[in-house]
Design an enzyme around this catalytic site. Structure first.
Site, short mmCIF file in Angstrom:
data_model
loop_
_atom_site.label_atom_id
_atom_site.label_comp_id
_atom_site.label_asym_id
_atom_site.label_seq_id
_atom_site.Cartn_x
_atom_site.Cartn_y
_atom_site.Cartn_z
N ALA A 251 48.63 36.81 41.26
CA ALA A 251 48.86 37.91 41.68
C ALA A 251 47.58 38.70 41.98
O ALA A 251 47.79 39.91 42.57
CB ALA A 251 49.89 38.75 40.90
N ALA A 252 46.48 38.03 41.75
CA ALA A 252 45.46 38.89 42.24
C ALA A 252 45.31 39.32 43.51
O ALA A 252 44.72 40.32 43.82
CB ALA A 252 43.87 38.19 41.74
N ASP A 254 47.73 39.84 45.46
CA ASP A 254 48.71 40.80 45.78
C ASP A 254 48.29 42.38 45.25
O ASP A 254 48.35 43.16 45.98
CB ASP A 254 50.01 40.42 44.95
CG ASP A 254 50.82 38.99 45.37
OD1 ASP A 254 50.36 39.03 46.64
OD2 ASP A 254 51.05 38.65 44.55
#
Length: 308
Positions: A251-252, A254
Site C-alpha cells: 500500500a505504499a 496507494d
C-alpha cells in the site's frame, strides 16, 4: 462540492497477509510466521489515505453481498468516507488479496477480483453529478478498463484532473492517456510502459520521456528508496525519499497517490505534492498491512514532516 473534492473510483478487497522469511519460488512451500486480515484494495486504500490526510473524498466501488462487503462499508463510515456509491453485487463475492511479506518488507500479491470486476460504466451513471463537482479523479487498474476509460473521458471533458495509478499494469491506449493529467507508475510499471528497465534516475528520465510521448502531460515515477522523478511540462525534477527501515511496502504506492491528490487539491504545485506524498509513503512502509499502515495528517507533523 468544490474543486477540492477528490473522487476515487476503484477496488475494495480484504487482504490476507502472511509474514515469512522469503517469498517462495514456484514449487516451494515456506512455513510463514504471523497471519492477519486487513482491509485493502487499491481504490479503498487510496480513498482511506485521502481521508486520513485531510482530503474531502467520495469513493465509488463495488463489493460482494457478504461479510467482507459489510465490514468494508462499516470501516469506510468510520473513516468518514461516504458509502453512498459503495455498491453491492448480488452475484460475486468481495475481492480478496493473498499477500506474502518477506523479512525485507517486500511483498508478493495475488488478487481475486470478485465484485470489483463488475464495477461497470453503468454503475457510475448515478454518480456523474458527484464526479462533475470534483476537482480530481483518482483511479487505478483493479477494475474493468472500460470503466476507467469511461470515467477518465467524462472527468477530462469537464476539466477535472485525472490521476491514473497504472497498477496492476494493463494495456493503456492513447485514447485513455490523452485524458490523463498525471500518471504515477512505479519503476516496474514504468518499465512495462516504456520498455526501458528502470534502475536509476537516469533510466527513469528516459522512461518518463517515452511515457509522456504517449499523450500524458505529466509523469511521476515512484522509485521506493530512490524517491520519485517528475516530468512536468517537459521539465524534470527529482524528489528524494526519506530514509526509513521498511517493514512492509504493501500500500505504499496507494498512500503516495492518495497524498498526492490531497496536496494537489489544496493548491500545491506538483513538486510540493510529490514531496508530501513521498513523506506519507515513507511512514507507511514502517508498518504492517495496507490500510493499517496509512498515516493520519497529524502524524506527518509529529514526524517532523512539513505540513504543506
Amino acid at each position: 462540492m468544490s474543486a477540492k473534492k477528490i473522487i476515487v473510483v476503484g477496488s475494495t478487497n480484504m487482504d490476507m497477509v502472511v509474514k515469512t522469511s522469503h517469498i517462495p519460488v514456484p514449487g516451494e512451500t515456506v512455513l510463514g510466521g504471523s497471519f492477519f486480515m486487513n482491509p485493502g484494495g487499491k481504490g479503498a486504500n487510496q480513498a482511506v489515505a485521502v481521508a486520513r490526510l485531510g482530503g474531502e473524498v467520495s469513493f465509488i466501488s463495488k463489493v460482494g453481498n457478504d461479510i467482507f462487503g459489510k465490514q468494508s462499508s462499516q470501516l469506510f463510515e468510520e473513516e468518514g468516507i461516504s458509502t453512498r456509491y459503495l455498491l453491492a453485487d448480488a452475484g460475486e463475492p468481495s475481492g480478496v488479496a493473498l499477500i506474502t511479506v518477506d523479512a525485507h518488507g517486500e511483498n508478493s500479491i495475488v488478487v481475486a477480483s470478485g465484485a470489483n470486476a463488475n464495477l461497470l460504466p453503468k454503475d457510475l451513471e448515478a454518480a456523474l453529478n458527484e464526479i462533475a463537482g470534483a476537482g480530481i479523479l483518482l483511479m487505478q487498474l483493479e477494475i474493468p478498463m472500460e470503466t476507467v476509460h469511461f470515467a477518465a473521458k467524462y472527468a477530462a471533458s469537464l476539466g477535472i484532473k485525472v490521476i491514473l495509478n497504472p497498477a496492476p499494469m494493463n494495456t493503456l491506449t492513447p485514447e485513455l492517456l490523452q485524458h490523463v493529467h498525471i500518471i504515477t507508475p512505479n519503476s516496474k510499471e514504468a518499465e512495462m510502459l516504456s520498455g526501458i528497465p528502470v534502475n536509476s534516475i537516469a533510466d527513469a528520465r528516459k522512461a518518463a520521456t517515452l511515457i509522456a510521448g504517449m499523450g500524458v502531460k505529466n509523469v511521476v515515477i515512484t522509485m521506493g528508496a530512490q524517491g520519485a522523478l517528475i516530468l512536468e511540462d517537459g521539465r524534470f525534477e527529482e524528489v528524494p525519499a526519506r530514509p526509513v527501515e521498511a517493514v512492509d511496502t504493501t500500500a505504499a504506492g496507494d498512500v503516495f497517490n492518495g497524498a498526492l491528490a490531497v496536496a494537489l487539491s489544496e493548491g500545491k504545485t506538483l513538486a510540493e505534492a510529490v514531496q508530501f506524498a513521498c513523506q506519507a509513503a515513507a511512514i507507511s512502509v514502517t508498518r504492517l498491512g495496507a490500510q493499517s499502515s496509512i498515516p493520519h495528517r497529524n502524524e506527518l507533523i509529529v514526524s517532523n514532516l512539513p505540513r504543506l
